[in-house]
Design a protein around this motif. Structure first.
Motif, PDB file in Angstrom:
ATOM      1  N   GLY A 297      30.242  -3.659  -9.944  1.00 11.36           N
ATOM      2  CA  GLY A 297      30.162  -4.783  -9.005  1.00 11.36           C
ATOM      3  C   GLY A 297      29.149  -5.819  -9.470  1.00 11.36           C
ATOM      4  O   GLY A 297      29.414  -7.024  -9.413  1.00 11.36           O
ATOM      5  N   LEU A 298      28.005  -5.362  -9.957  1.00 12.20           N
ATOM      6  CA  LEU A 298      26.981  -6.290 -10.446  1.00 12.20           C
ATOM      7  C   LEU A 298      27.499  -7.093 -11.640  1.00 12.20           C
ATOM      8  O   LEU A 298      27.345  -8.319 -11.686  1.00 12.20           O
ATOM      9  N   THR A 299      28.127  -6.414 -12.573  1.00 11.47           N
ATOM     10  CA  THR A 299      28.628  -7.130 -13.748  1.00 11.47           C
ATOM     11  C   THR A 299      29.809  -8.026 -13.378  1.00 11.47           C
ATOM     12  O   THR A 299      29.954  -9.125 -13.909  1.00 11.47           O
ATOM     13  N   GLY A 300      30.642  -7.557 -12.450  1.00 13.33           N
ATOM     14  CA  GLY A 300      31.780  -8.367 -12.011  1.00 13.33           C
ATOM     15  C   GLY A 300      31.345  -9.650 -11.322  1.00 13.33           C
ATOM     16  O   GLY A 300      31.881 -10.732 -11.596  1.00 13.33           O
ATOM     17  N   GLU A 301      30.372  -9.536 -10.436  1.00 16.55           N
ATOM     18  CA  GLU A 301      29.897 -10.734  -9.737  1.00 16.55           C
ATOM     19  C   GLU A 301      29.178 -11.682 -10.704  1.00 16.55           C
ATOM     20  O   GLU A 301      29.281 -12.901 -10.563  1.00 16.55           O
ATOM     21  N   SER A 302      28.467 -11.119 -11.682  1.00 14.27           N
ATOM     22  CA  SER A 302      27.847 -11.968 -12.709  1.00 14.27           C
ATOM     23  C   SER A 302      28.928 -12.721 -13.477  1.00 14.27           C
ATOM     24  O   SER A 302      28.768 -13.902 -13.804  1.00 14.27           O
ATOM     25  N   GLY A 303      30.032 -12.041 -13.722  1.00 16.73           N
ATOM     26  CA  GLY A 303      31.169 -12.685 -14.369  1.00 16.73           C
ATOM     27  C   GLY A 303      31.755 -13.801 -13.521  1.00 16.73           C
ATOM     28  O   GLY A 303      32.211 -14.823 -14.041  1.00 16.73           O
ATOM     29  N   GLU A 304      31.738 -13.612 -12.202  1.00 14.31           N
ATOM     30  CA  GLU A 304      32.246 -14.667 -11.322  1.00 14.31           C
ATOM     31  C   GLU A 304      31.368 -15.917 -11.402  1.00 14.31           C
ATOM     32  O   GLU A 304      31.883 -17.042 -11.337  1.00 14.31           O
ATOM     33  N   VAL A 305      30.062 -15.725 -11.571  1.00 16.84           N
ATOM     34  CA  VAL A 305      29.178 -16.887 -11.773  1.00 16.84           C
ATOM     35  C   VAL A 305      29.571 -17.597 -13.066  1.00 16.84           C
ATOM     36  O   VAL A 305      29.734 -18.829 -13.096  1.00 16.84           O
ATOM     37  N   ALA A 306      29.747 -16.817 -14.121  1.00 19.23           N
ATOM     38  CA  ALA A 306      30.126 -17.398 -15.410  1.00 19.23           C
ATOM     39  C   ALA A 306      31.460 -18.132 -15.319  1.00 19.23           C
ATOM     40  O   ALA A 306      31.644 -19.203 -15.915  1.00 19.23           O
ATOM     41  N   GLU A 307      32.392 -17.572 -14.539  1.00 15.79           N
ATOM     42  CA  GLU A 307      33.709 -18.196 -14.362  1.00 15.79           C
ATOM     43  C   GLU A 307      33.588 -19.575 -13.714  1.00 15.79           C
ATOM     44  O   GLU A 307      34.308 -20.510 -14.090  1.00 15.79           O
ATOM     45  N   LYS A 308      32.678 -19.704 -12.750  1.00 15.86           N
ATOM     46  CA  LYS A 308      32.466 -21.014 -12.114  1.00 15.86           C
ATOM     47  C   LYS A 308      32.050 -22.039 -13.156  1.00 15.86           C
ATOM     48  O   LYS A 308      32.509 -23.190 -13.139  1.00 15.86           O
TER      49      LYS A 308
END
Ligand SMILES: [Mg+2]
Length: 109
Positions: free
Chosen positions: A29-40
């Motif tokens: 979850g932590l890495t996934g949400e960090s990825g969502e920041v990067a996606e933005k």
């Protein structure tokens, strides 16, 4: 709100520690949400030509909040205080700065 207060609040919406695979869920979850920041930011580069005036800060803040939630709950799972993590990190960086190794490499410099 201090970080331990936030951590206690985050735990009110967390799954029980003994739920099957909870540790793995939190790490992913932590890495996934960090990825969502990067996606933005990827979409900002692709669609907004990296124009900082077009950054959707409110949208990014929501994703950073998701990162914070997973960080807080993962730290608790490992019996770590978010306040202690933050304090230790600032102490480490201050020490590196005073010793002139802030921009070096290696975790234990
Ligand atoms: Mg998210």
């Amino acid at each position: 709100m201090d970080l331990d207060e936030y951590q206690r609040g985050a735990l009110r919406t967390a799954a029980p520690r003994d739920k099957k695979n909870e540790l793995l869920h939190l790490v992913l979850g932590l890495t996934g949400e960090s990825g969502e920041v990067a996606e933005k930011f990827k979409k900002w580069i692709r669609d907004q030509d990296s124009d900082e005036s077009k950054l959707d800060r409110a949208d990014i803040a929501k994703e950073l909040g998701d990162v914070l939630w997973y960080l807080a709950v993962l730290a608790d799972y490992l019996n770590l205080s978010l306040d202690d993590i933050a304090t230790t990190n600032l102490t480490k960086l201050s020490s590196r700065q005073h010793r002139g190794v802030l921009n070096g490499s290696g975790d234990n410099r």
